[in-house]
Motif scaffolding. Sequence first.
Motif, short mmCIF file in Angstrom:
data_model
loop_
_atom_site.label_atom_id
_atom_site.label_comp_id
_atom_site.label_asym_id
_atom_site.label_seq_id
_atom_site.Cartn_x
_atom_site.Cartn_y
_atom_site.Cartn_z
N SER A 19 59.41 29.43 -77.86
CA SER A 19 59.22 29.35 -79.30
C SER A 19 58.30 30.44 -79.80
O SER A 19 58.54 31.09 -80.81
N ALA A 20 57.23 30.67 -79.05
CA ALA A 20 56.23 31.64 -79.49
C ALA A 20 56.76 33.06 -79.40
O ALA A 20 56.65 33.84 -80.35
N GLY A 22 59.17 35.83 -79.70
CA GLY A 22 60.43 36.02 -80.41
C GLY A 22 60.36 37.27 -81.25
O GLY A 22 59.65 38.23 -80.92
N LEU A 23 61.08 37.26 -82.34
CA LEU A 23 61.07 38.41 -83.22
C LEU A 23 59.66 38.71 -83.72
O LEU A 23 59.34 39.85 -84.04
N GLY A 24 58.82 37.68 -83.77
CA GLY A 24 57.43 37.87 -84.19
C GLY A 24 56.71 38.89 -83.32
O GLY A 24 55.92 39.70 -83.81
N TYR A 102 64.39 34.68 -90.88
CA TYR A 102 64.41 34.92 -89.43
C TYR A 102 65.84 35.10 -88.93
O TYR A 102 66.12 35.97 -88.12
N PHE A 221 52.04 33.10 -87.18
CA PHE A 221 53.50 33.27 -87.06
C PHE A 221 53.91 33.44 -85.61
O PHE A 221 54.82 32.79 -85.12
N SER A 222 53.18 34.32 -84.91
CA SER A 222 53.58 34.64 -83.55
C SER A 222 53.43 33.43 -82.62
O SER A 222 54.22 33.25 -81.71
N SER A 224 53.72 30.37 -83.61
CA SER A 224 54.46 29.25 -84.22
C SER A 224 53.54 28.12 -84.67
O SER A 224 53.83 26.95 -84.45
N SER A 318 63.43 26.42 -82.12
CA SER A 318 62.23 25.61 -82.34
C SER A 318 62.03 25.35 -83.83
O SER A 318 61.60 24.27 -84.23
N LEU A 319 62.37 26.32 -84.65
CA LEU A 319 62.24 26.12 -86.10
C LEU A 319 63.24 25.09 -86.60
O LEU A 319 62.91 24.20 -87.37
N1 TRP Z 1 56.78 32.49 -83.16
C1 TRP Z 1 58.12 32.96 -83.34
C2 TRP Z 1 58.15 34.44 -83.16
O1 TRP Z 1 57.16 35.03 -82.83
C3 TRP Z 1 58.68 32.59 -84.67
C4 TRP Z 1 58.55 31.14 -84.90
C5 TRP Z 1 59.18 30.18 -84.23
C6 TRP Z 1 57.70 30.53 -85.81
N2 TRP Z 1 58.77 28.99 -84.68
C7 TRP Z 1 57.86 29.18 -85.64
C8 TRP Z 1 56.79 30.98 -86.72
C9 TRP Z 1 57.14 28.29 -86.38
C10 TRP Z 1 56.07 30.07 -87.46
C11 TRP Z 1 56.21 28.74 -87.29
O2 TRP Z 1 59.16 35.05 -83.32
#
Ligand code: TRP
Length: 444
Positions: A19-20, A22-24, A102, A221-222, A224, A318-319
């Motif tokens: 989840s953590a 990702g595109l972030g 996203y 964000f990164s 989550s 995860s979102l």
């Molecule tokens: N953390 C994810 C990323 O870095 C993006 C993401 C997934 C997210 N779930 C989240 C960001 C919930 C905020 C809240 O790409």
Amino acid sequence: MKRDSFGSRLGALMALIGSAVGLGNLWKFPYMAGSNGGAAFILIYIAFLFMLCLPLMISEFIIGRRSQSNPVGAFRKLAPGTKWYFTGVLGVIGAFVILSFYSVVGGWAVKYFITSLQFGFTSATGAEAEFNSFVSSPVLPVVMHIIFLGATVAVLWTGVKDGIEKYSKILMPLLFLLVLVLAIYALNLPNARMGIDFMIKPDWSKVNSSVILNALGQGLFSLSLGMGIAITYSSYMNKTENLFRIAIVTLVMDLIFALLAGFMILPAVFAFGFEPTQGPGLLFIVLPEVFASMPGGGIFAIMFFIILLVAALTSAISLLEVIVSYLIEEKKLSRHRALVYSGIALVITGSLCSLSQGILSDFKIFGNNIFDFFDKLSSTYIMPIGAFFIAIFVGWKMKRKHVNEELDNNGLLKIRLFNLFWFLVRYFVPLAIVVIFLNMLGIF
Ligand code: TRP
């Protein structure tokens, strides 16, 4: 109804990292670092990770595992008869807002994956023009975004355990190796030195209140956070799991991926003569140049975009899971119905985000196009506000004894830094968020 749970320790951890990371990390971190001045931003970001995001993640774990519910149900259970459940609702809204843009970026990744299959990154010219003409066209990016969204829905169709665990376990280590190879390549490009300096030599004169707020938003964000993801996932964890350790491992892995992505992109930015302040297109403009110049670049491109897609997918899952578990447990929809409804809604909002790069670009909300508005709304408002209330809830509403019980598993573990954690959640985290926020609004 028996709730889904994770089949193994590794499964829970891998799903969190999935989840953590990702595109972030791969898409957003390099361009945020690029637009916010480089090294100074990165240092502030790292400080926030440890002092703010870590206690927050642990707080979400405590709420989730104690209540064994989705974010809305969790607050209802732990603080019955109060309005606290709004924090959970805010998270569901936030997840929806984030997923809208996203999955558009996910769609860009789908398109670049298809291009890589055709070995389409051969011309070392025009990557920027190509990117801009693609994202602003009315049909193709919308279709690509729907494909990405469809894949996300498809994975969740089968349930948490089969869906999330299986994919994350294998592909995350692979992604790590690939980004490492690309970073080593980028670091050896001519003029890479400028990119390295940009990332490690802080220029504090570039730091202002929006840089600081951006670093905070990027950290949340990164990882989550602030949105109930960690609440949702920890509600699937069993009672013997060491929450503190899981949080640290997730954070460190996420940071490593972000820094590696920075070292993969920023030296290449300078080597190929781009501006680091490009914004959201940075990854998609720079990497084609890298692949075009690299021996065997075609193969690397294919591998990279496959794995980028998987990393994006595990985060998108995860979102969507936050939204879906809310609809199932609070609104009593069936899993499949919940997926269909949220899928349809996301096709609409996502398409608007995508079109705002082109034909809808003149439509502005508070001076931003729809894509940027959704991005800002989530990273600089919804997530910090959610994070604030989560910290207040754990630090001031829950009993210290209960918080301690969750952290040391009822006395089974020895937790050394409890007092530090308690201080951070009660005072530092909420105050820091308020100060950063007021500062941005120009109140200080
Ligand atoms: N953390 C994810 C990323 O870095 C993006 C993401 C997934 C997210 N779930 C989240 C960001 C919930 C905020 C809240 O790409």
